[in-house]
Design a protein around this motif. Sequence first.
Motif, PDB file in Angstrom:
ATOM      1  N   PHE A  49       4.615   6.044  -5.233  1.00  0.00           N
ATOM      2  CA  PHE A  49       3.580   6.297  -5.944  1.00  0.00           C
ATOM      3  C   PHE A  49       2.474   5.051  -5.731  1.00  0.00           C
ATOM      4  O   PHE A  49       2.920   4.016  -5.637  1.00  0.00           O
ATOM      5  CB  PHE A  49       3.757   6.511  -7.406  1.00  0.00           C
ATOM      6  N   CYS A  50       1.164   5.136  -6.000  1.00  0.00           N
ATOM      7  CA  CYS A  50       0.287   4.224  -5.955  1.00  0.00           C
ATOM      8  C   CYS A  50      -0.259   3.679  -7.251  1.00  0.00           C
ATOM      9  O   CYS A  50      -0.421   4.464  -8.435  1.00  0.00           O
ATOM     10  CB  CYS A  50      -0.924   4.816  -5.194  1.00  0.00           C
ATOM     11  N   LEU A  51      -0.118   2.128  -7.424  1.00  0.00           N
ATOM     12  CA  LEU A  51      -0.783   1.605  -8.650  1.00  0.00           C
ATOM     13  C   LEU A  51      -2.236   1.558  -8.594  1.00  0.00           C
ATOM     14  O   LEU A  51      -2.855   1.283  -9.349  1.00  0.00           O
ATOM     15  CB  LEU A  51      -0.185   0.336  -8.877  1.00  0.00           C
TER      16      LEU A  51
ATOM     17  N   GLY B 262      -1.377  -2.218  -4.379  1.00  0.00           N
ATOM     18  CA  GLY B 262       0.157  -2.149  -4.620  1.00  0.00           C
ATOM     19  C   GLY B 262       0.445  -0.588  -4.858  1.00  0.00           C
ATOM     20  O   GLY B 262      -0.218   0.172  -5.600  1.00  0.00           O
ATOM     21  N   SER B 263       1.726  -0.214  -4.402  1.00  0.00           N
ATOM     22  CA  SER B 263       2.427   0.930  -4.452  1.00  0.00           C
ATOM     23  C   SER B 263       3.833   0.607  -4.552  1.00  0.00           C
ATOM     24  O   SER B 263       4.274  -0.692  -4.582  1.00  0.00           O
ATOM     25  CB  SER B 263       2.199   1.600  -3.252  1.00  0.00           C
ATOM     26  N   MET B 264       4.545   1.623  -4.975  1.00  0.00           N
ATOM     27  CA  MET B 264       5.871   1.575  -5.446  1.00  0.00           C
ATOM     28  C   MET B 264       6.863   2.572  -4.737  1.00  0.00           C
ATOM     29  O   MET B 264       6.242   3.792  -4.569  1.00  0.00           O
ATOM     30  CB  MET B 264       6.073   1.568  -6.786  1.00  0.00           C
TER      31      MET B 264
ATOM     32  N   THR C 107       0.815  -1.215   0.044  1.00  0.00           N
ATOM     33  CA  THR C 107      -0.127  -0.067  -0.021  1.00  0.00           C
ATOM     34  C   THR C 107       0.807   1.237  -0.074  1.00  0.00           C
ATOM     35  O   THR C 107       2.170   1.182   0.185  1.00  0.00           O
ATOM     36  CB  THR C 107      -0.956   0.249   1.333  1.00  0.00           C
ATOM     37  N   GLY C 108       0.094   2.282  -0.284  1.00  0.00           N
ATOM     38  CA  GLY C 108       0.905   3.689  -0.149  1.00  0.00           C
ATOM     39  C   GLY C 108       1.439   3.859   1.144  1.00  0.00           C
ATOM     40  O   GLY C 108       2.424   4.579   1.259  1.00  0.00           O
ATOM     41  N   THR C 109       0.416   3.671   2.298  1.00  0.00           N
ATOM     42  CA  THR C 109       1.243   3.681   3.623  1.00  0.00           C
ATOM     43  C   THR C 109       2.239   2.897   3.826  1.00  0.00           C
ATOM     44  O   THR C 109       3.040   3.651   4.482  1.00  0.00           O
ATOM     45  CB  THR C 109      -0.257   3.634   4.489  1.00  0.00           C
ATOM     46  N   MET C 110       2.362   1.645   3.412  1.00  0.00           N
ATOM     47  CA  MET C 110       3.594   1.074   3.699  1.00  0.00           C
ATOM     48  C   MET C 110       4.620   1.812   2.863  1.00  0.00           C
ATOM     49  O   MET C 110       5.767   1.582   3.513  1.00  0.00           O
ATOM     50  CB  MET C 110       3.327  -0.502   3.213  1.00  0.00           C
ATOM     51  N   GLY C 111       4.584   2.136   1.811  1.00  0.00           N
ATOM     52  CA  GLY C 111       5.664   2.881   1.081  1.00  0.00           C
ATOM     53  C   GLY C 111       5.889   4.049   1.694  1.00  0.00           C
ATOM     54  O   GLY C 111       7.502   4.100   1.789  1.00  0.00           O
ATOM     55  N   ASN C 112       5.216   4.841   1.982  1.00  0.00           N
ATOM     56  CA  ASN C 112       5.718   6.151   2.811  1.00  0.00           C
ATOM     57  C   ASN C 112       6.272   5.505   4.328  1.00  0.00           C
ATOM     58  O   ASN C 112       7.481   6.146   4.303  1.00  0.00           O
ATOM     59  CB  ASN C 112       4.318   6.943   3.090  1.00  0.00           C
ATOM     60  N   THR C 113       6.016   4.707   4.773  1.00  0.00           N
ATOM     61  CA  THR C 113       6.422   4.278   6.076  1.00  0.00           C
ATOM     62  C   THR C 113       7.919   3.738   5.926  1.00  0.00           C
ATOM     63  O   THR C 113       8.711   4.150   6.636  1.00  0.00           O
ATOM     64  CB  THR C 113       5.500   3.268   6.825  1.00  0.00           C
TER      65      THR C 113
HETATM   66  C1  PLP Z   1      -3.856   7.198  -0.838  1.00  0.00           C
HETATM   67  C2  PLP Z   1      -3.037   7.780  -0.488  1.00  0.00           C
HETATM   68  C3  PLP Z   1      -1.723   7.270   0.210  1.00  0.00           C
HETATM   69  C4  PLP Z   1      -1.557   5.918   0.551  1.00  0.00           C
HETATM   70  O1  PLP Z   1      -2.853   5.210   0.693  1.00  0.00           O
HETATM   71  P1  PLP Z   1      -2.925   3.534   0.912  1.00  0.00           P
HETATM   72  O2  PLP Z   1      -4.398   3.631   1.238  1.00  0.00           O
HETATM   73  O3  PLP Z   1      -2.248   3.141   2.141  1.00  0.00           O
HETATM   74  O4  PLP Z   1      -2.633   2.797  -0.202  1.00  0.00           O
HETATM   75  C5  PLP Z   1      -0.493   8.151   0.648  1.00  0.00           C
HETATM   76  N1  PLP Z   1      -0.649   9.363   0.264  1.00  0.00           N
HETATM   77  C6  PLP Z   1      -1.550  10.006  -0.369  1.00  0.00           C
HETATM   78  C7  PLP Z   1      -1.676  11.523  -0.595  1.00  0.00           C
HETATM   79  C8  PLP Z   1      -2.856   9.252  -0.730  1.00  0.00           C
HETATM   80  O5  PLP Z   1      -3.743   9.987  -1.278  1.00  0.00           O
END
Ligand code: PLP
Length: 354
Positions: A200-202, A211-213, A62-68
């Motif tokens: 970035f989010c796929l 998924g994200s990268m 996920t994007g959250t995992m990617g940022n983390t």
């Molecule tokens: C959606 C989003 C994320 C990550 O979201 P996940 O739901 O964890 O995939 C991160 N940053 C921004 C700006 C977003 O809109």
Amino acid sequence: MTEPSMIDLRSDTVTRPTPAMRRAMAEADVGDDVYGEDPTVNLLERRAAEIFGKEAALFVATGTMGNTVAVKAHTTHGQEVICEARSHVFNYELAMIAWFSGCVARPVEGADGILHWEQIEPFVRPLGPHWAPTGLISLENTHNMRGGAVTPKKVIDDICDRAHERKLPVHLDGARVFNAATALGLRVAELCDKVDTVMFCLSKGLGAPAGSMVAGPAETIDRARLYRKRLGGGMRQAGVLAAPGLIALEEMSKRLAIDHENARFLAEGLSRIPGIAIRPESVRTNIVIFNVSGTGMTSYELSGSLKSRGVLANGVNPAHMRMVTHFDVDRASCERALQVMEEVVCRTAAAVRA
Ligand SMILES: *Cc1c(COP(=O)(O)O)cnc(C)c1O
């Protein structure tokens, strides 16, 4: 499951995989990704790195995992992470900056969600008798809660130059960085040229099911891979998810201008409905945030009324509502959504007058 007849403007995360994505999932070559042996994941990571002009990339859940994992790879415990006041990393990731990285988020207000170096600089701190040192600057482009606001390349480059002079890394939460690049008429590699890492989010406007990268220097990505494992993100035969991700990356990234046109169309229509406030020219990507307080309803009440008429859209606070366009809503759906919004708002106004 939402009914297919519903017009779903809650988010661009609601897109369902295309038939081509489904086929790619069924036919994906797979192996054990924790051993580095999933050919489809390896290909996705290589292509993402190439497209972003970075040394390496990592597929995350996920994007959250990617940022983390990116924040963790850049920082050590007891530092501060500078981020925009309404940013996703600060507001919507369950305090992962603190929970996983042991850092404090230092939110800084950027006008319309766009941070400039002048706003950041006063908050950049060395270690002192009272201060935690700054460890990272995290930017968000496009900015979700600021109506998909786009930070220009020049502004990002300037922040990166000044940060790097001070040996500070810059991470970009580019959940929708392809939308930003589309709006700016740039390639993502150009836009992200100077940031150290980009997530970035796929799974959003690009339409993949998950998924994200994270892309960046090989050494940073190697360490991020270990943090991914610590978070439980070692996904084995993940090629079945990387396969639609490749289609998202290679193909779906090219069609985002359509979503932007539809969002502008929605914004223009909304601006003509009495009680709704929005400046359509401020809408440059696929997110429309508008003020509904003049309708006599809260966004949550409005949301309920829209839903009973087949349109899904969420309130972000009592006064503001968000609509997000994506490839599962076409122009006709946007027209219908506007019609429904007008009916709901005018009916309420009439009821108040009566
Ligand atoms: C959606 C989003 C994320 C990550 O979201 P996940 O739901 O964890 O995939 C991160 N940053 C921004 C700006 C977003 O809109």
